[in-house]
Write an enzyme that holds these catalytic residues in place. Sequence first.
Site, PDB file in Angstrom:
ATOM      1  CG  ASP A  89      -7.001  17.165 -11.468  1.00 22.85           C
ATOM      2  OD1 ASP A  89      -5.974  17.031 -10.780  1.00 22.85           O
ATOM      3  OD2 ASP A  89      -7.278  16.425 -12.436  1.00 22.85           O
ATOM      4  CG  HIS A  99      -1.361  15.417  -9.100  1.00 29.88           C
ATOM      5  ND1 HIS A  99      -1.611  16.733  -9.413  1.00 29.88           N
ATOM      6  CD2 HIS A  99      -2.403  14.710  -9.622  1.00 29.88           C
ATOM      7  CE1 HIS A  99      -2.738  16.815 -10.106  1.00 29.88           C
ATOM      8  NE2 HIS A  99      -3.246  15.597 -10.251  1.00 29.88           N
ATOM      9  CG  HIS A 115      -4.370  12.729  -5.170  1.00 31.48           C
ATOM     10  ND1 HIS A 115      -3.967  11.544  -5.768  1.00 31.48           N
ATOM     11  CD2 HIS A 115      -5.719  12.702  -5.174  1.00 31.48           C
ATOM     12  CE1 HIS A 115      -5.036  10.851  -6.117  1.00 31.48           C
ATOM     13  NE2 HIS A 115      -6.114  11.526  -5.772  1.00 31.48           N
ATOM     14  CG  HIS A 147      -7.829  13.012  -9.066  1.00 27.18           C
ATOM     15  ND1 HIS A 147      -6.678  12.313  -8.790  1.00 27.18           N
ATOM     16  CD2 HIS A 147      -7.454  14.055  -9.851  1.00 27.18           C
ATOM     17  CE1 HIS A 147      -5.655  12.899  -9.393  1.00 27.18           C
ATOM     18  NE2 HIS A 147      -6.089  13.965 -10.038  1.00 27.18           N
TER      19      HIS A 147
END
Length: 367
Positions: free
Chosen positions: A171, A254, A257, A271
Site C-alpha cells: 500500500d 488504487h 486495485h 488490499h
Amino acid sequence: MARIYNSPGKYVQGPDALAELARYVEPLGSKVLALSTPSGIERIGDKVRRGFESSSADVALEAFNGECCDTEIARLGEVARAAGCDVIAGIGGGKVLDTAKAVAYQLNAPVIVCPTAASSDAPCSALSVIYTEDGAFDRYLYLNANPDVVLMDTTVIAAAPPRLIVSGMGDALATYFEAKASVDADGSTCAGGQATAAALALARLCYDTLMADGVKAKLAVEAGCLTPAVEHVIEANTLLSGIGFESCGLAAAHAVHNGLTLLPETHAMLHGEKVAFGALVQLVLEDAPTETIEQVLGFCMEVGLPTTLADLGVEDASRDHLMPVAERACAATDTMGNLPFAVTPAMVCDAIIAADALGRYYHLDGE
Ligand SMILES: [Zn+2]
C-alpha cells in the site's frame, strides 16, 4: 483551490504503547469505550486495563461483533451512552478501527485508533468504510476530522503475521507515485484541496524508507524481532503513507486495485498486495525510467509482493478477461483521472498486460 494538509491530532508509536492508553484518554475525557474482537481483548485486555489502574480515567472493554455496519455502530453508540463513555477507542484491524471512528462520529466524541497491524494506510485518515450486515461494501463515510490520537503498539504489531506488514508495504509503495502524479495533474486530494509541499515530502520519505528498511523489516518480523527497521517501516506504512495518500491524492495504483476486485480469483489477496501490482501498472502507463521499474520490481520480489497476474491468482491474462478491470479502473468516480494525462480503458488494459510481462521477465531473470 486552497492547499489542505490533514493529519491525526497526535501520532504515538513505540513498544508496549497500549499500556499508556490511559495517558492519551485523560486529556480527552473521563471514560473510554475500547472496542476489540473477543480474541483481541484476550491478547491486549490486561495490558490496557493495568494502564488505567493509576489513572483518573476509566476504561470499558467491549467486544466487536465482526462487521462495520450501521446496526453495530448504533449498538455500540448505545453501549457507550449507557456506560457513560465520552471517548471511543478501537484496538484491532481495519474494521474495528473504522467502527470506532464511525461510533465516535455518531456521538460527536473524540476517537483513539490503535492498530494491531501495519497492514494499510487507513488508520490516520478521516474516513470509514461501511459494510452491510452480510459484509458487502455499502459506502464511504467521510468524517469531520482525523482521529484525535493514533496509537501504535509496535510490540503487538511486530508480532502480527508477517504478511500483514508486507501488505502494508505494498500500500505504501504506491503512495509516492500516486502523490506525484496527482500533484503533477493539479488534482484535488482526499483532504479536499490541493497538496502541500509538506505532504509530498512525507510521501517521498515513505518510498525512501521502504527502499532502505523494507527487506530488513520483513526478515526481522519473520524472525520474531522488533528492530529499528521494523519501527521505521511501521511509521512509513501508517503515518507517512496515510498523510501522503490523504493529503496528496490517489491515482492509477488504487484505481487498478479497485478494478481487480471485480475478479473473484483476487479476493484472497490483501488490499496492499493488489495495490503493489497497481503501482507497477501505473509505472508502465507513465513510462517510468527502467531504473525505477527495476527498483520497484526488485523490492516486491524481495519482500514477497505480487509482480505478475499469476501471483495475484489471475490465470487468464487475456484482453477479454482484463478489459472489465480496466474499465472499472477508469470509472469517473475513481482516481485514474488524477494522472496528468488522458487515459482510456484500452491503455490501462495494455498496461496491466505489459506490467505482468515485466514481472514475468524479471522472475525468469532471477532464476
Ligand atoms: Zn490503500
